[in-house]
Enzyme design. Structure first.
Site, PDB file in Angstrom:
ATOM      1  N   TYR A 235     -29.894 -29.978 -27.653  1.00 40.34           N
ATOM      2  CA  TYR A 235     -30.233 -30.661 -26.395  1.00 40.34           C
ATOM      3  C   TYR A 235     -31.713 -31.063 -26.410  1.00 40.34           C
ATOM      4  CZ  TYR A 235     -30.838 -31.274 -21.323  1.00 40.34           C
ATOM      5  OH  TYR A 235     -31.131 -31.787 -20.072  1.00 40.34           O
TER       6      TYR A 235
ATOM      7  N   ARG B 100     -22.691 -38.951 -10.646  1.00 34.86           N
ATOM      8  CA  ARG B 100     -22.898 -37.577 -10.133  1.00 34.86           C
ATOM      9  C   ARG B 100     -24.361 -37.193 -10.289  1.00 34.86           C
ATOM     10  NH1 ARG B 100     -20.903 -34.113 -13.911  1.00 34.86           N
ATOM     11  NH2 ARG B 100     -19.780 -35.629 -15.173  1.00 34.86           N
ATOM     12  N   GLY B 101     -24.702 -36.058  -9.663  1.00 34.06           N
ATOM     13  CA  GLY B 101     -25.969 -35.383  -9.936  1.00 34.06           C
ATOM     14  C   GLY B 101     -27.205 -36.235  -9.727  1.00 34.06           C
TER      15      GLY B 101
ATOM     16  N   ALA C 139     -27.452 -40.563 -17.908  1.00 35.55           N
ATOM     17  CA  ALA C 139     -26.276 -39.884 -18.487  1.00 35.55           C
ATOM     18  C   ALA C 139     -26.744 -38.805 -19.455  1.00 35.55           C
ATOM     19  CB  ALA C 139     -25.392 -40.893 -19.208  1.00 35.55           C
TER      20      ALA C 139
ATOM     21  N   LYS D 178     -33.398 -34.853 -26.374  1.00 29.78           N
ATOM     22  CA  LYS D 178     -34.296 -35.293 -25.305  1.00 29.78           C
ATOM     23  C   LYS D 178     -35.670 -35.655 -25.855  1.00 29.78           C
ATOM     24  CE  LYS D 178     -31.612 -34.991 -21.684  1.00 29.78           C
ATOM     25  NZ  LYS D 178     -31.253 -36.191 -20.915  1.00 29.78           N
TER      26      LYS D 178
ATOM     27  N   SER E 290     -35.922 -34.342 -20.412  1.00 30.94           N
ATOM     28  CA  SER E 290     -35.924 -32.977 -19.879  1.00 30.94           C
ATOM     29  C   SER E 290     -37.187 -32.299 -20.367  1.00 30.94           C
ATOM     30  CB  SER E 290     -34.713 -32.195 -20.401  1.00 30.94           C
ATOM     31  OG  SER E 290     -34.889 -30.812 -20.159  1.00 30.94           O
TER      32      SER E 290
ATOM     33  N   ILE F 227     -33.582 -28.377 -12.136  1.00 35.21           N
ATOM     34  CA  ILE F 227     -33.294 -28.988 -10.840  1.00 35.21           C
ATOM     35  C   ILE F 227     -32.000 -28.375 -10.314  1.00 35.21           C
ATOM     36  CG2 ILE F 227     -32.916 -31.200  -9.636  1.00 35.21           C
ATOM     37  CD1 ILE F 227     -35.692 -30.888 -11.096  1.00 35.21           C
TER      38      ILE F 227
END
Ligand code: NDP
Length: 245
Positions: free
Chosen positions: A154, A12-13, A88, A158, A141, A187
């Protein structure tokens, strides 16, 4: 001879967009890994297969990447994986005081430990099959570089990719395998698609270009990083964030 690419989180994505581009350009045979693949291996076309895999398990990543390598090795007449895209990722917004152990564990295991698993398997395959050139693109990110309220875990997961990328680039450079970290900004796809419209507007106004990124903005840059045009680029943290940072 087509080169072999593996996209972890390609169902996905952003990962799917990169996997599609890799197949469409005609230079790669692509293995897409993700938990939602129905069976251990699904053959989609001569150049595209999917393999069921939870990136948080080293065993599963090993099994899936080896299966992709073996499948295309037989078609190609040459063994090895040349390109690895680690896309992922999961997120759970919440200030540090509110995060529970399960949430923290899931984010770190997927976003940081997952890429370590696939980088390890990729490195072993590359050495075993003595590939002459390769490229790993980790998808981080911008939040890993600049931080954000409600994204401590998160962000930490990252920014951990920065150390992984820089160290692995030093380990694999003598084999002509490049390792880079692509840090997207906001995004307009996947985990950002449910952003509150007011917040999305606020983000847009914080970028120099005054818009959210598109999936093409990211996949264009990923394609540059896997192609010979970027053959002297390694160990870098590269942002596609419209100037947000
Ligand atoms: P999506 O939620 O749309 O896609 C996430 C992908 O990761 C899916 O293919 C999913 O596949 C896979 N995935 C999640 N957990 C696992 C797991 N344990 N094992 C294997 N695969 C897994 O997210 P995006 O496309 O938005 O994000 C892709 C990457 O880009 C992430 O790393 C994210 O952090 C990063 N990013 C995204 C931004 C954005 O604005 N969208 C901004 C900055 C970075 P499946 O469900 O099949 O397992």
């Amino acid at each position: 001879m087509k080169r072999v690419a593996v996209v972890v989180g390609g169902t996905r994505g952003i990962g799917k967009a990169i996997a599609d581009r890799l197949v469409e350009c005609g230079e790669f045979r692509v293995g897409v890994l993700g938990r939602s693949v129905e069976k251990s291996i699904v053959i989609e076309s001569e150049d595209s297969i999917r393999a069921k895999c939870d990136a948080t398990s080293l065993d599963e990543v090993g099994r899936a990447m080896n299966a992709v390598e073996k499948h295309f090795g037989e078609v190609n007449g040459e063994r090895g994986v040349h390109v690895l895209i680690n896309a992922a990722g999961v997120n759970h917004d919440g200030v540090m005081a509110s995060m529970n152990e399960t949430q923290m564990d899931r984010i770190v295991r997927t976003n940081l430990l997952g890429p370590m698993h696939s980088c390890k398997v990729f490195s072993r395959l590359a050495l075993k099959h003595r590939i002459q050139s390769g490229s790993i693109v980790n998808i981080g990110s911008v939040i890993g570089s600049i931080g954000n309220v409600g994204q401590c875990v998160y962000s930490a997961s990252k920014s951990g990719l920065q150390g992984l990328t820089k160290s692995l680039a030093k380990e694999l450079g003598s084999r002509n395998i490049r390792v880079n970290l692509l840090e997207p900004g906001y995004i307009d796809i996947g985990m950002t698609s449910e952003l509150d419209p007011d917040y999305a507007n606020e983000v847009k106004m914080k970028t120099c270009l005054q818009r959210l990124g598109t999936v093409e903005d990211v996949s264009n840059f990923a394609m540059f990083l896997v192609r010979p045009e970027s053959e002297y680029v390694t160990g870098q943290i590269l942002r596609v964030d419209g100037g947000l940072s």
